[in-house]
Design a protein around this motif. Structure first.
Motif, PDB file in Angstrom:
ATOM      1  N   LEU A   1       1.035  -1.686   5.163  1.00 21.92           N
ATOM      2  CA  LEU A   1       0.190  -0.485   5.262  1.00 21.92           C
ATOM      3  C   LEU A   1      -1.116  -0.659   4.500  1.00 21.92           C
ATOM      4  CD1 LEU A   1       2.875   2.217   4.277  1.00 21.92           C
ATOM      5  CD2 LEU A   1       2.620   1.054   6.460  1.00 21.92           C
TER       6      LEU A   1
ATOM      7  N   LEU B   1       1.407  -6.163  -5.661  1.00 28.33           N
ATOM      8  CA  LEU B   1       1.251  -7.014  -4.475  1.00 28.33           C
ATOM      9  C   LEU B   1      -0.158  -6.791  -3.921  1.00 28.33           C
ATOM     10  CD1 LEU B   1       3.744  -7.282  -1.444  1.00 28.33           C
ATOM     11  CD2 LEU B   1       1.377  -7.975  -1.435  1.00 28.33           C
ATOM     12  N   ASP B   2      -1.090  -7.619  -4.426  1.00 28.44           N
ATOM     13  CA  ASP B   2      -2.465  -7.575  -3.915  1.00 28.44           C
ATOM     14  C   ASP B   2      -2.499  -8.475  -2.684  1.00 28.44           C
ATOM     15  OD1 ASP B   2      -5.129  -7.949  -3.294  1.00 28.44           O
ATOM     16  OD2 ASP B   2      -5.782  -8.169  -5.377  1.00 28.44           O
ATOM     17  N   VAL B   3      -2.682  -7.871  -1.529  1.00 25.68           N
ATOM     18  CA  VAL B   3      -2.554  -8.651  -0.287  1.00 25.68           C
ATOM     19  C   VAL B   3      -3.590  -9.768  -0.185  1.00 25.68           C
ATOM     20  CG1 VAL B   3      -1.442  -6.767   0.991  1.00 25.68           C
ATOM     21  CG2 VAL B   3      -3.941  -6.994   1.093  1.00 25.68           C
TER      22      VAL B   3
ATOM     23  N   GLY C   1       0.816  -1.226   0.000  1.00 25.56           N
ATOM     24  CA  GLY C   1       0.000   0.000   0.000  1.00 25.56           C
ATOM     25  C   GLY C   1       0.842   1.264   0.000  1.00 25.56           C
TER      26      GLY C   1
ATOM     27  N   THR D   1      -9.605  -7.780   2.347  1.00 32.73           N
ATOM     28  CA  THR D   1      -8.372  -6.982   2.329  1.00 32.73           C
ATOM     29  C   THR D   1      -7.776  -6.864   3.731  1.00 32.73           C
ATOM     30  OG1 THR D   1      -9.232  -5.721   0.464  1.00 32.73           O
ATOM     31  CG2 THR D   1      -7.395  -4.734   1.671  1.00 32.73           C
TER      32      THR D   1
ATOM     33  N   LYS E   1      -7.136  11.442   1.270  1.00 32.14           N
ATOM     34  CA  LYS E   1      -8.551  11.149   1.021  1.00 32.14           C
ATOM     35  C   LYS E   1      -9.402  11.541   2.212  1.00 32.14           C
ATOM     36  CE  LYS E   1      -7.164   6.761  -1.078  1.00 32.14           C
ATOM     37  NZ  LYS E   1      -5.776   6.690  -0.570  1.00 32.14           N
TER      38      LYS E   1
ATOM     39  N   TRP F   1      -6.499  10.006  13.421  1.00 30.15           N
ATOM     40  CA  TRP F   1      -7.019  10.582  12.168  1.00 30.15           C
ATOM     41  C   TRP F   1      -5.851  11.034  11.296  1.00 30.15           C
ATOM     42  CZ3 TRP F   1     -10.684  14.532  15.028  1.00 30.15           C
ATOM     43  CH2 TRP F   1     -11.744  13.836  15.605  1.00 30.15           C
ATOM     44  N   ALA F   2      -5.693  10.381  10.138  1.00 30.16           N
ATOM     45  CA  ALA F   2      -4.512  10.658   9.322  1.00 30.16           C
ATOM     46  C   ALA F   2      -4.616  11.984   8.562  1.00 30.16           C
ATOM     47  CB  ALA F   2      -4.287   9.520   8.346  1.00 30.16           C
TER      48      ALA F   2
ATOM     49  N   MET G   1      -1.735   7.437   1.653  1.00 28.70           N
ATOM     50  CA  MET G   1      -1.374   8.610   2.467  1.00 28.70           C
ATOM     51  C   MET G   1      -0.139   8.329   3.321  1.00 28.70           C
ATOM     52  SD  MET G   1      -5.229   9.720   3.679  1.00 28.70           S
ATOM     53  CE  MET G   1      -4.728  10.945   4.856  1.00 28.70           C
ATOM     54  N   LEU G   2      -0.151   7.221   4.012  1.00 27.34           N
ATOM     55  CA  LEU G   2       0.997   6.882   4.867  1.00 27.34           C
ATOM     56  C   LEU G   2       2.174   6.394   4.027  1.00 27.34           C
ATOM     57  CD1 LEU G   2       2.315   6.471   7.618  1.00 27.34           C
ATOM     58  CD2 LEU G   2       1.107   4.291   7.813  1.00 27.34           C
ATOM     59  N   GLY G   3       1.856   5.610   2.988  1.00 29.56           N
ATOM     60  CA  GLY G   3       2.919   5.061   2.135  1.00 29.56           C
ATOM     61  C   GLY G   3       3.755   6.157   1.499  1.00 29.56           C
TER      62      GLY G   3
END
Ligand SMILES: NC(=O)c1ccc[n+]([C@@H]2O[C@H](COP(=O)([O-])OP(=O)(O)OC[C@H]3O[C@@H](n4cnc5c(N)ncnc54)[C@H](OP(=O)(O)O)[C@@H]3O)[C@@H](O)[C@H]2O)c1
Length: 286
Positions: free
Chosen positions: A55, A33-35, A7, A74, A155, A145-146, A11-13
């Protein structure tokens, strides 16, 4: 260190990609890489990472509520798959948890508080925690809250406000009875880096920006930073009132505030107070 990141375009990635750049990064998206795809996940064993930053997640609460099967695939099955990869390689895995696993009735949540998720996103992320706990070498690091990724990637709350303000909104509603820790993803990524490099005891750690805030407080602060306080009227509303105006489609939790004392005591937290972090992040929007 070779670090496999799932991921990584989120946002975090986006922040992890910058903060971990002195390491050998394997940055993957959901095509590479689809988890949910066990075989594809296991095919990454040959790249021999020393640590996995997991992530990837379905993070849209509305989508999760209306397509719960996908969210569980997911966030739960995907995490089981990633934990299996970590166990096969005998390397640590870092899983990002959320305050959304709690029911919001307490003012502030510690690591050991009992989960009681009210919505499918929260439940699927809680099952993700349970999945990763099956393997000893895990870190569950919970975020609030990111705020991160900037206008192209964010997003969540900050970019939603920005888009409304940019489109010429004259008034905005701020919820005054929902609380959380606004969490700047750059600080959070630095905290993850400290954990991965210093290797504290395996287990669960709460993180998030220092200090709690209502949605209303974050809205006011961001509008001030954008220099729009005189142009936009801010109307305080309760969550109930807000949901009558803008139905959300999923149950809300009053408090999503995490106690971050455990990580602070370990000396590994890189989180600033949320106001300073927001001031830094707001520069991407000005
Ligand atoms: N955002 C928040 O407020 C918040 C708060 C607490 C915890 N967290 C957790 O923090 C982590 C990072 O979230 P974020 O804020 O960076 O959210 P994000 O911007 O939505 O990023 C999530 C990423 O996961 C990827 N993804 C989705 N399904 C996938 C799949 N099946 N396989 C591989 N990748 C997949 C998405 O990639 P594609 O676009 O390619 O599908 C997306 O880039 C998540 O675990 C989330 O639950 C987030």
């Amino acid at each position: 260190m070779r670090v496999l990141v799932t991921g990584s375009k989120g946002m975090l990635g986006t922040s992890v990609s910058k903060v971990f750049k002195d390491h050998d990064l394997l940055l993957t998206n959901s095509t590479e890489l689809d988890v949910r795809n066990f075989d594809q996940v296991m095919s990454w064993a040959k790249s021999k990472p020393n640590v996995i930053l997991h992530l990837a997640a379905e993070t849209d609460l509305v989508r999760a509520e209306f397509n719960p099967g996908d969210a569980y695939m997911t966030n739960h099955t995907g995490t089981l798959n990633m934990a299996h990869l970590a166990e096969t390689l005998n390397v640590p895995i870092v899983y990002i948890g959320t305050a959304g696993i709690f029911d919001g009735k307490k003012k502030i949540y510690k690591e050991e508080d009992k989960a009681n998720p009210l919505h499918h996103y929260g439940r699927s992320k809680y099952y993700g925690e349970l999945a990763v706990k099956q393997y000893k070498k895990h870190y569950i690091v919970r975020a609030g809250w990111a705020m991160g990724g900037g206008p192209e990637v964010d997003k969540k709350f900050i970019n939603k406000i920005y888009k409304l303000a940019k489109s010429g909104a004259k008034k905005l509603y701020g919820i005054n009875d929902m609380y959380g820790n606004p969490t700047y993803t750059m600080d959070f990524a630095m905290t993850l880096k400290n954990i991965v490099e210093k290797r504290p005891e395996y287990g669960t750690y709460n993180s998030g920006g220092k200090g709690s805030a209502s949605r209303l407080a974050v809205l006011k602060e961001f509008i001030k930073l954008l220099g729009l306080s005189k142009k936009i009227e801010i109307i305080p509303v309760t969550d109930k009132e807000f949901c009558k105006l803008f139905p959300s489609g999923y149950p809300k939790t009053g408090s999503e505030v995490l106690s971050i004392k455990k990580l602070e005591k370990s000396g590994l937290s890189a989180m600033r107070d949320w106001q300073s972090a927001l001031a830094e992040y707001a520069k991407e929007f000005i």
